[in-house]
Design an enzyme around this catalytic site. Structure first.
Site, PDB file in Angstrom:
ATOM      1  N   ASP A  36      -4.706   2.624  -2.752  1.00 38.54           N
ATOM      2  CA  ASP A  36      -3.748   1.531  -2.641  1.00 38.54           C
ATOM      3  C   ASP A  36      -4.269   0.262  -3.310  1.00 38.54           C
ATOM      4  OD1 ASP A  36      -2.090   3.214  -1.315  1.00 38.54           O
ATOM      5  OD2 ASP A  36      -2.321   2.284   0.655  1.00 38.54           O
TER       6      ASP A  36
ATOM      7  N   GLU B  90      -0.569  -8.995   1.410  1.00 41.25           N
ATOM      8  CA  GLU B  90      -0.715 -10.141   2.285  1.00 41.25           C
ATOM      9  C   GLU B  90      -1.395 -11.306   1.590  1.00 41.25           C
ATOM     10  OE1 GLU B  90      -4.283  -8.117   1.973  1.00 41.25           O
ATOM     11  OE2 GLU B  90      -2.876  -7.213   3.404  1.00 41.25           O
TER      12      GLU B  90
ATOM     13  N   LEU C 158      -2.618  -4.688  10.202  1.00 40.40           N
ATOM     14  CA  LEU C 158      -2.689  -3.618  11.196  1.00 40.40           C
ATOM     15  C   LEU C 158      -4.071  -3.554  11.844  1.00 40.40           C
ATOM     16  CD1 LEU C 158      -1.278  -1.135  12.520  1.00 40.40           C
ATOM     17  CD2 LEU C 158      -2.227   0.237  10.653  1.00 40.40           C
TER      18      LEU C 158
END
Length: 289
Positions: A69, A145, A189
């Site tokens: 990712d 983010e 998370l």
């Protein structure tokens, strides 16, 4: 079709996936272009002459990322607002964004050729600051983010937070994460934030190790403008945009809001977000079941 290939690392897994990918693309008569830094690192191993690129334009049909990712997050800085669909071959670990496995490459390319896929539009965050900062201004957006955090200290910082001009609170913590739905399965998370489905029109504010035990993650509409000011014992603090980091002086006003463009992720029809959650987070993986 014209396709761009991007990867960060010179490792065995990405190289093996690249070899399979090139074979499939050549068989299907694609015009293939490889990011030039990546090509320099692997050119002696693949023994092929290939076209390269240093920047993208709207002539590309899609971009393939090889890695995890984090590699996709880097590729986003190349795609920017060009509206080029992206897809990821996963040679990392979790792979919430890079979902194609090594043994699925040929089938995935065939599905793309046959238009047997859907597009998942991903919201981004944009940032502006009250003082000039070249690192931020050169690439002022993030897919996962934007986070503010302490620098050169073990002491906590205070993050004064406003939403649409109204004071929310001052987080006394190691920092604060502002996450998109895409980023909700990442840093947020791990700091106790909720999982948000990709189509939700929301952002989440997640404090990092807050000293106030009542401080909890807050989900807000993605139309809200967020303003932050940081104070602490040190004169500077860090701002991260996905994997990119900049240093800002305290009292700098930070404005974060929804970016004016989105990123298109290619999702094959055998993939769903809920299926990815079960696979990657091992939901329901209990020996008693």
């Amino acid at each position: 079709m014209k396709v761009a290939i991007y990867s960060q690392f010179q490792k065995k897994k990405p190289l093996a996936s690249l070899e399979v990918l090139l074979e499939v693309l050549e068989k299907e008569n694609f015009d293939v272009f490889i990011e030039e830094t990546f090509f320099k690192n692997i050119s002696s191993k693949i023994k092929k002459t290939l076209n390269t690129f240093s920047s993208l334009d709207s002539s590309y049909d899609f971009l393939i990322s090889i890695g995890g990712d984090g590699t996709i997050l880097r590729a986003v800085t190349l795609v920017r607002d060009l509206d080029i669909p992206m897809v990821g071959i996963n040679t990392g670990r979790l792979g919430f964004l890079a979902t194609i496995q090594h043994d699925e490459i040929e089938d995935a390319i065939k599905s793309i050729i046959e238009n047997d896929y859907k597009i998942s539009e991903r919201t981004l965050l944009s940032i502006s600051v009250s003082e000039p900062n070249e690192e931020i201004e050169s690439c002022n957006f993030a897919l996962n983010e934007i986070a503010v955090s302490r620098k050169n200290t073990t002491s906590m910082i205070t993050v004064e937070t406003e939403l649409d001009g109204e004071y929310l609170t001052s987080y006394w913590s190691d920092g604060l994460i502002i996450s998109t739905p895409t980023g909700s399965t990442g840093y947020s998370l791990s700091c106790g934030g909720p999982v948000i489905t990709p189509k939700a029109a929301s952002f989440v504010l997640t404090p990092i190790a807050p000293h106030n035990l009542s401080a909890r993650p807050l989900v807000i509409e993605d139309s809200i403008t967020i303003k932050l000011k940081v104070d602490g014992r040190e004169k500077q603090h860090l701002v991260s945009l996905d994997s990119r980091i900049a240093t800002l002086s305290n009292k700098t006003e930070i404005t974060i809001k929804k970016a004016p463009f989105s990123i298109k992720m290619i999702a094959l029809h055998n993939e769903t977000f809920l299926d990815t959650l079960r696979k990657k987070l091992l939901w329901g993986e209990d020996k008693r079941n």
